[in-house]
Design a protein around this motif. Structure first.
Motif, mmCIF file in Angstrom:
data_model
loop_
_atom_site.group_PDB
_atom_site.id
_atom_site.type_symbol
_atom_site.label_atom_id
_atom_site.label_comp_id
_atom_site.label_asym_id
_atom_site.label_seq_id
_atom_site.Cartn_x
_atom_site.Cartn_y
_atom_site.Cartn_z
ATOM 1 N N ASN A 73 0.832 -1.212 0.000
ATOM 2 C CA ASN A 73 0.000 0.000 0.000
ATOM 3 C C ASN A 73 0.864 1.258 0.000
ATOM 4 N N GLN A 74 1.922 1.239 0.805
ATOM 5 C CA GLN A 74 2.781 2.414 0.919
ATOM 6 C C GLN A 74 3.489 2.742 -0.388
ATOM 7 N N PHE A 75 3.920 1.697 -1.118
ATOM 8 C CA PHE A 75 4.687 1.913 -2.340
ATOM 9 C C PHE A 75 3.862 1.679 -3.612
ATOM 10 N N SER A 76 2.574 1.405 -3.427
ATOM 11 C CA SER A 76 1.663 1.183 -4.566
ATOM 12 C C SER A 76 2.180 0.084 -5.491
ATOM 13 N N VAL A 77 2.488 -1.065 -4.883
ATOM 14 C CA VAL A 77 2.980 -2.215 -5.634
ATOM 15 C C VAL A 77 2.180 -3.442 -5.229
ATOM 16 N N SER A 78 2.406 -4.541 -5.930
ATOM 17 C CA SER A 78 1.741 -5.792 -5.584
ATOM 18 C C SER A 78 2.363 -6.406 -4.341
ATOM 19 N N ARG A 79 1.619 -7.314 -3.721
ATOM 20 C CA ARG A 79 2.158 -8.022 -2.562
ATOM 21 C C ARG A 79 3.376 -8.848 -2.958
ATOM 22 N N MET A 80 3.386 -9.363 -4.183
ATOM 23 C CA MET A 80 4.515 -10.160 -4.656
ATOM 24 C C MET A 80 5.798 -9.329 -4.673
ATOM 25 N N THR A 81 5.694 -8.069 -5.075
ATOM 26 C CA THR A 81 6.860 -7.188 -5.094
ATOM 27 C C THR A 81 7.345 -6.920 -3.674
ATOM 28 N N ALA A 82 6.417 -6.650 -2.773
ATOM 29 C CA ALA A 82 6.786 -6.417 -1.376
ATOM 30 C C ALA A 82 7.390 -7.675 -0.762
ATOM 31 N N ARG A 83 6.799 -8.833 -1.106
ATOM 32 C CA ARG A 83 7.321 -10.097 -0.581
ATOM 33 C C ARG A 83 8.756 -10.338 -1.055
ATOM 34 N N ARG A 84 9.039 -10.002 -2.316
ATOM 35 C CA ARG A 84 10.394 -10.187 -2.833
ATOM 36 C C ARG A 84 11.392 -9.346 -2.037
ATOM 37 N N ALA A 85 11.045 -8.103 -1.754
ATOM 38 C CA ALA A 85 11.940 -7.236 -0.990
ATOM 39 C C ALA A 85 12.220 -7.811 0.393
ATOM 40 N N LEU A 86 11.171 -8.246 1.083
ATOM 41 C CA LEU A 86 11.340 -8.807 2.422
ATOM 42 C C LEU A 86 12.123 -10.114 2.375
ATOM 43 N N SER A 87 11.849 -10.939 1.382
ATOM 44 C CA SER A 87 12.529 -12.232 1.275
ATOM 45 C C SER A 87 14.020 -12.054 1.023
ATOM 46 N N GLU A 88 14.385 -11.129 0.133
ATOM 47 C CA GLU A 88 15.805 -10.928 -0.186
ATOM 48 C C GLU A 88 16.555 -10.351 1.006
ATOM 49 N N LEU A 89 15.920 -9.474 1.777
ATOM 50 C CA LEU A 89 16.566 -8.934 2.969
ATOM 51 C C LEU A 89 16.682 -9.992 4.061
ATOM 52 N N THR A 90 15.725 -10.902 4.088
ATOM 53 C CA THR A 90 15.796 -12.004 5.049
ATOM 54 C C THR A 90 16.937 -12.949 4.684
ATOM 55 N N GLU A 91 17.074 -13.255 3.394
ATOM 56 C CA GLU A 91 18.162 -14.116 2.932
ATOM 57 C C GLU A 91 19.530 -13.493 3.220
ATOM 58 N N ALA A 92 19.591 -12.163 3.186
ATOM 59 C CA ALA A 92 20.852 -11.464 3.448
ATOM 60 C C ALA A 92 21.146 -11.331 4.935
ATOM 61 N N GLY A 93 20.199 -11.775 5.788
ATOM 62 C CA GLY A 93 20.431 -11.728 7.226
ATOM 63 C C GLY A 93 20.099 -10.394 7.857
ATOM 64 N N ILE A 94 19.463 -9.492 7.090
ATOM 65 C CA ILE A 94 19.123 -8.177 7.611
ATOM 66 C C ILE A 94 17.795 -8.227 8.365
ATOM 67 N N LEU A 95 16.890 -9.063 7.891
ATOM 68 C CA LEU A 95 15.604 -9.270 8.545
ATOM 69 C C LEU A 95 15.459 -10.728 8.948
#
Length: 237
Positions: A36-58
């Motif tokens: 909602n904040q970035f006016s994107v799909s949930r899939m796009t938001a999920r990709r951002a969170l997933s990649e940061l999780t894989e990097a150990g940041i989240l």
């Protein structure tokens, strides 16, 4: 070139963490909130969170949400050792082959891992660590020049990056991610693997007291390397 939306979300999250606006273990916005904040799909938001999780940041917890990862050292579970010392402890003969030593602009994933701006200058080294002249481990490391200005001038056949960085930017914190991977063709060539065998990949970020110093990927053949640790539990009786 327009920055992809998922990369914008990743940079937004990293900026919040780097500025201490979001603290360790603090819950971050959900996929729905980010979409909602970035006016994107949930899939796009999920990709951002997933990649940061894989990097150990989240870190993600089923049913609870996504949180800022703890950056406290995990040395109690996985001790950080100098690979040259490990080989010598086994009475082996350590040597190193320098495959790359260069300066380059940071792509989005590296900039996020180091907590710097995209296209900022970073130092990159690719080394092949050997034991008794046989390939043991590939080390690809990205270094923030702020903390190691003379990194590219070092002779890494005489000392390891770990040794050098420990001297100029003493380690205070670290995070580790360990997983099994299948090596690509280049890795097989460097590690002298006759066929693709599973390898152990360790992703490590290290901090000094002033910030993130390096982001490294260590890859070793599964048949030649292992990780171990020792835990001591307090007696509550």
């Amino acid at each position: 070139m327009t920055t992809p939306k998922f990369a914008q979300i990743k940079q937004f999250i990293v900026d919040k963490i780097s500025s201490a606006t979001w603290q360790e273990n603090q819950r971050v916005p959900s996929e729905n909130e980010l979409s909602n904040q970035f006016s994107v799909s949930r899939m796009t938001a999920r990709r951002a969170l997933s990649e940061l999780t894989e990097a150990g940041i989240l870190t993600r917890s089923q049913g609870l949400g996504t949180f800022v990862a703890s950056f406290k050292s995990q040395s109690s579970l996985l001790e950080i050792k100098n690979i040259a010392d490990e080989v010598k402890e086994r009475n082996g003969n350590y040597s190193c082959t320098v495959l790359a030593l260069e300066s380059l602009p940071a792509i989005t994933s590296i900039a996020i891992a180091l907590g710097i701006k995209v296209n900022s200058t970073v130092y990159r080294s690719v080394l092949l660590h050997n034991e008794n002249t046989k390939p043991l481990q590939i080390e690809e490391r990205f270094v923030n020049p702020t903390f190691a200005t003379q990194y590219l001038q070092q002779n890494f056949t005489l000392l390891t990056p770990h040794e050098y960085l420990s001297n100029v930017a003493p380690l205070t914190q670290a995070t580790h991610t360990v997983e099994a991977i299948m090596p690509n063709k280049q890795m097989c060539q460097w590690l002298n693997l006759s066929s693709q065998e599973p390898c152990l990949q360790l992703i490590r970020r290290t901090w000094s007291s002033n910030g993130i110093v390096s982001y490294a990927r260590l890859v070793s053949p599964g048949s030649k390397y292992r990780l171990g640790g020792h835990l001591t539990f307090k007696n509550n009786n």
